[in-house]
Structures are given as C-alpha cells and as structure tokens.
Write a protein that holds these residues in place. Structure first.
Motif, PDB file in Angstrom:
ATOM      1  N   ALA A 247      37.744  54.886  51.721  1.00 19.14           N
ATOM      2  CA  ALA A 247      36.676  54.722  50.728  1.00 19.14           C
ATOM      3  C   ALA A 247      36.805  53.374  50.029  1.00 19.14           C
ATOM      4  N   GLU A 248      38.029  52.979  49.717  1.00 19.57           N
ATOM      5  CA  GLU A 248      38.241  51.675  49.067  1.00 19.57           C
ATOM      6  C   GLU A 248      37.788  50.548  49.994  1.00 19.57           C
ATOM      7  N   LEU A 249      38.169  50.636  51.273  1.00 20.48           N
ATOM      8  CA  LEU A 249      37.799  49.574  52.213  1.00 20.48           C
ATOM      9  C   LEU A 249      36.286  49.516  52.400  1.00 20.48           C
ATOM     10  N   ALA A 250      35.661  50.689  52.519  1.00 20.53           N
ATOM     11  CA  ALA A 250      34.201  50.720  52.712  1.00 20.53           C
ATOM     12  C   ALA A 250      33.513  50.156  51.471  1.00 20.53           C
ATOM     13  N   TYR A 251      33.966  50.599  50.305  1.00 21.82           N
ATOM     14  CA  TYR A 251      33.327  50.141  49.072  1.00 21.82           C
ATOM     15  C   TYR A 251      33.542  48.651  48.851  1.00 21.82           C
ATOM     16  N   PHE A 252      34.751  48.182  49.210  1.00 23.78           N
ATOM     17  CA  PHE A 252      35.055  46.771  48.978  1.00 23.78           C
ATOM     18  C   PHE A 252      34.788  45.897  50.195  1.00 23.78           C
ATOM     19  N   GLU A 373      28.790  33.428  38.581  1.00 22.62           N
ATOM     20  CA  GLU A 373      28.176  34.062  39.749  1.00 22.62           C
ATOM     21  C   GLU A 373      28.909  33.602  41.008  1.00 22.62           C
ATOM     22  N   ALA A 374      28.448  34.075  42.153  1.00 25.20           N
ATOM     23  CA  ALA A 374      29.034  33.669  43.447  1.00 25.20           C
ATOM     24  C   ALA A 374      30.546  33.891  43.505  1.00 25.20           C
ATOM     25  N   GLN A 375      30.981  35.094  43.183  1.00 24.78           N
ATOM     26  CA  GLN A 375      32.388  35.458  43.287  1.00 24.78           C
ATOM     27  C   GLN A 375      32.550  36.493  44.406  1.00 24.78           C
ATOM     28  N   SER A 376      33.785  36.662  44.866  1.00 23.28           N
ATOM     29  CA  SER A 376      34.070  37.729  45.848  1.00 23.28           C
ATOM     30  C   SER A 376      35.263  38.539  45.371  1.00 23.28           C
ATOM     31  N   ILE A 377      35.246  39.830  45.700  1.00 19.57           N
ATOM     32  CA  ILE A 377      36.430  40.658  45.435  1.00 19.57           C
ATOM     33  C   ILE A 377      37.193  40.806  46.748  1.00 19.57           C
ATOM     34  N   ILE A 378      38.458  40.458  46.716  1.00 21.85           N
ATOM     35  CA  ILE A 378      39.306  40.686  47.888  1.00 21.85           C
ATOM     36  C   ILE A 378      40.145  41.915  47.561  1.00 21.85           C
ATOM     37  N   SER A 379      40.095  42.926  48.436  1.00 18.39           N
ATOM     38  CA  SER A 379      40.877  44.129  48.176  1.00 18.39           C
ATOM     39  C   SER A 379      41.952  44.304  49.230  1.00 18.39           C
ATOM     40  N   VAL A 380      43.142  44.560  48.757  1.00 15.20           N
ATOM     41  CA  VAL A 380      44.264  44.830  49.645  1.00 15.20           C
ATOM     42  C   VAL A 380      44.513  46.325  49.533  1.00 15.20           C
ATOM     43  N   VAL A 381      44.430  47.034  50.673  1.00 15.18           N
ATOM     44  CA  VAL A 381      44.431  48.493  50.628  1.00 15.18           C
ATOM     45  C   VAL A 381      45.556  49.057  51.502  1.00 15.18           C
ATOM     46  N   GLY A 382      46.173  50.120  51.020  1.00 15.06           N
ATOM     47  CA  GLY A 382      47.223  50.778  51.797  1.00 15.06           C
ATOM     48  C   GLY A 382      47.758  51.968  51.033  1.00 15.06           C
ATOM     49  N   ASN A 383      48.825  52.547  51.572  1.00 17.04           N
ATOM     50  CA  ASN A 383      49.389  53.743  50.964  1.00 17.04           C
ATOM     51  C   ASN A 383      50.463  53.356  49.947  1.00 17.04           C
TER      52      ASN A 383
END
Ligand code: ADP
Ligand code: ASP
Ligand code: MG
Length: 440
Positions: A247-252, A373-383
């Motif tokens: 869900a985190e990866l899909a959302y982000f 404006e024009a920013q990005s969110i980088i998400s690092v996801v794992g257990n």
C-alpha cells in the motif's frame, strides 16, 4: 472464485487477447476476468474529451477517426469467422457512433466520463466475442450495474457485494465471467470512474466483494520491482510484500498498482499476486498479510507534490495549533501526505493543489506561509525498516550532495520518506539503487 485482472498492454494486441484467453482457460476455479481498455485508448479518450471541452471539435473528430481505424484493424486479427467479425464490427459501430454523437452536443463533466468509459466497454465486449468464437462459455457482468461510488467518490463495498452476487446468481451455470475495470456509477447515477489506473482498484474491490481466493493483477512486468524501472536501468522483482508495504509503494508512486488498490484486499485478507502476462511462469510478487524478510524492499517516487511551510512564533509552547492547521485541509478535503514540525514551524505536503489558493488564504492568519511546488516524495519501503540498524547511514550516505527538504521517519515502521525537488528525483532513485540495493 478468483480474480484475474489484465491491464492495457495485456489486451492491447489481438494476439495478446488470444494469449490471455489461454491463461484464463487454465484456471481451476470459477474466475472473474477484469479488463482495462486496450493500451493507448484511455489516453486518446482523455484527448477527445479535452478537445471537445476546448471547443476544438475537428481535433476531437480526428482522434476519434484514428482510434476507430485502430479498432477496425484490431478486430480483423482478433476473430476468424465472418459471424464473429460482424458482431465485433457492430460493437465498434455502436461505440464510435456514440463518440460521433457526442461531438455534436454541448460538453459537460458527466459527458467526459461517458467518453472515458468507452475504452473498457469496448475491450470487454470484443473479448467476449472472441470467447464466443472459441466456444468458451462465459457471461459479461456490466460493471455499471454493480460498481458504485458515493458522494465522496468512495466505493460502496456493501452494495457492490449485494449487486454483484445478484448478477452472479443469474449465471449459476457459468464458470467464467468478464467485467470492466475502472468504470463505475456515482451517487447521481451517472457513469464515472475510479481515476487513472483504476482497473487494479476494481479488481481489488471485486475480490473483496466476493471474498475471492486470490486477486491476480496481470501486467507487463514480473511483479513489483525494487525501484522504478522507467527511471533506473537495473531493477529486480520483490518476491513478497505485506499489504502495508504494498500500500505504501502504491500510494507513493509505484505505477504498477493504483494508489488505493490495496485496502479492499487487505481489509478482507485476499492475497494479491502481481504477474507478467508476457512471462506467465515468472514468480511475480505475492502481497499478503504477513511481511517476510527484513530490511528495505523497494523505493518509489511520487511526483507533483506541493510543500507548504507555516512559520509562527505563536506555535511556541502553544497547543491546538496543529488542529487549527489541519482543519483548513479538512475543510478543502485535501489529504496531507507528509508532515514535519519544529517548535516554530510546520511543513507538510499535498498532492492535490486544486484548493491551494484558498488553503493559503486561510493559513495566513496563523503565520508566514511558504509554498514550494514541483517537489517529489521518495519513499523507502520495507519490513521494520525504521528499526533496521545502519539504515539511516546507508540512506543518507547514498544521497550526499542532494538537497533534502523534509524527512519523515518513524511514522510507520515500513516507510521512510524524503521530500526532494522533482528535478533531483531520477538521480536520487539511481543513487539509492546503488546505495540501498547494490544495483547499478
Ligand atoms: P497495466 O496497464 O497493466 O495496468 P501499468 O502501466 O499501469 O500496467 O503498470 C505497469 C508499469 O508500472 C510497468 O510497466 C512499469 O513501467 C511501471 N512501474 C513503476 N514502478 C514500478 C515498480 N516498482 N515495479 C514494477 N513496475 C513499476
Ligand atoms: N484504462 C484506464 C486507464 O488507462 C484504467 C486502467 O488501465 O487501469 O487509466
Ligand atoms: Mg495500471
């Protein structure tokens, strides 16, 4: 029962449709096949709608004619028998006549949704013509008769369940069902949709509604990869993800899944498999309740983010300040993705700037408001990544010389998010691929 959802590229050529019929025929349990529009169709329909909205009817007509030509050649290779060909031709005639009629009437938001629905209506009907030619018993379940959203555009899972089981009851002799992804009816009874990429969401909602054994998402890649393959050269599939991680990866930003597509499966504990239509023997990714393995599994990036900072000395030692700020966003139904605070400032991000001007106006009495404006969110996801030793060192060690605007750590044990200027996104994803996964 199980769900098999096929995306645009999986149905985008006649031989691919033939191929997915062979995949579907191997199913050992009753199956609902959820189809997207043929690849390129929804983009063309968006273009037709926006040209009509602009009043450029000749541009709209040109796109309609081009699309019709594409479908005419598609059906020539889809079926062999004359009777099937005539049926397919009649389907094209019906839907393209509709588009031509739309050219002549005045534009409205509801009409644009009708235009967008044509893609999934066409793909499912043509698929059924081919199934019929092959002598494969099946039933078409019209999504517009069971997939509904409420006044807040939220799917109504209770009534989806009731209506879908009524439809299934009408075809008790059948084992194979076909339905449209993406399209639905809204609270006003009009044709609507679940937003771009929404067929995944349809598939997950249907799995939840019928308590499916599995929700299979068949696409053009062998599962969720560790990084965005559109940006980074070498990526590898992730074997297993928990619902939370997926869900985190899909959302982000991992485009392989619609941002909201995990919650229905999660709520009803339906395993989701991401599989490759072009390589059906590949393992793909299994998404289930349990999180296996520890450490970082994947990174994703979400674009078009706006950051808002509210600075105020009145925040110092005050309580209730954050509530007042959040109420402004609530009033404009604008979700907040990331938030960080200091004693005298709060920074937060939104991905929907539709009400930005009103929001700023209402925030100004609380302090100085700055907008990036024009920013990005980088998400690092794992257990359990926030508990993983040395993660922070590896993460920031991979990103030396890169300006980072915000960091969110510890909000969830599965995710660390960074806010960066959109222009640095590609470089960051590439550097993280090396630093976090040892891939170049
Ligand atoms: P479909 O038409 O089948 O729904 P999409 O184009 O929506 O397919 O999603 C599949 C695409 O998602 C892949 O071709 C890939 O380019 C993109 N993608 C982005 N991030 C990822 C990721 N982390 N793992 C796999 N695919 C990803
Ligand atoms: N056809 C729709 C789109 O292109 C839905 C989907 O493919 O999931 O957005
Ligand atoms: Mg998709």
């Amino acid at each position: 029962m199980k769900i098999m959802k096929f995306g645009g590229t999986s149905v985008g050529r006649p031989e691919r449709m033939h191929h997915i019929v062979s995949l579907v025929s191997k199913a050992t349990e009753p199956t609902i096949v959820v189809l997207s529009a043929l690849s390129g169709t929804t983009n063309a329909l968006v273009e037709i709608g926006s040209n009509i909205a602009k009043g450029d009817r000749s541009a709209a007509k040109e796109t309609i004619d081009k699309l019709e030509g594409h479908y005419q050649s598609f059906i020539r290779d889809l079926v062999k028998e004359e009777a099937a060909y005539q049926k397919a031709k009649a389907i094209l005639a019906e839907h393209f006549e509709f588009l031509h009629i739309i050219l002549r009437i005045s534009f409205s938001e509801a009409l644009s949704k009708d235009i967008l629905a044509q893609g999934e209506l066409l793909s499912t009907k043509l698929f059924c013509v081919y199934l019929e030619e092959q002598g494969i018993p099946h039933a078409l379940l019209p999504a517009l008769e069971f997939m509904t959203i409420d006044t807040y555009d939220e799917p109504q899972i209770g009534s989806i369940k009731v209506r879908l089981s009524q439809l299934l009851d009408q075809h008790q002799d059948k084992k194979l069902f076909v339905t449209q992804g993406y399209i639905c009816r809204n609270a006003r009874g009009e044709v609507d949709n679940l937003k771009r990429g929404g067929s995944d969401y349809s598939a997950s909602l249907i799995s939840a509604a019928i308590n499916a054994s599995v929700c299979e998402i068949w696409t053009d890649i062998d599962g969720m990869h560790n990084n965005d393959p559109r940006v980074v050269k070498k990526t590898v599939p992730v074997e297993q993800l928990s619902f939370e991680e997926a869900a985190e990866l899909a959302y982000f930003g991992a485009k392989i899944l619609h941002p909201a597509s995990i919650w229905p499966a999660q709520q009803y504990n339906i395993p989701v498999r991401l599989l490759n239509t072009m390589q059906p023997e590949a393992k793909g990714t299994l998404i289930a309740r349990e999180a296996k393995g520890v450490g970082v599994k994947a990174v994703a990036a979400k674009d078009n983010i706006t950051a808002i900072r509210i600075k105020s000395s009145r925040m110092l030692l005050a309580y209730g300040f954050l509530r007042k700020i959040f109420e402004v966003f609530e009033k404009y139904r604008t979700p907040i993705d990331m938030i960080t605070t200091s004693e005298v400032a709060v920074s937060l991000t939104i991905d929907n700037p539709a009400f930005l001007k009103d929001i700023i106006k209402e925030l100004e009495p609380f302090g100085t408001v700055e907008v990036d404006e024009a920013q990005s969110i980088i998400s690092v996801v794992g257990n359990e990544i926030s508990q993983t030793a040395d993660i922070v060192k590896r993460l920031f060690g991979s990103l030396v010389n890169i300006p980072i605007r915000m960091v969110s750590y510890g909000g969830s044990p599965h995710n660390i998010s960074l806010l960066v200027p959109a222009a640095s996104k590609d470089q960051i994803l590439q550097q993280l691929n090396k630093g976090m996964f040892g891939l170049e």
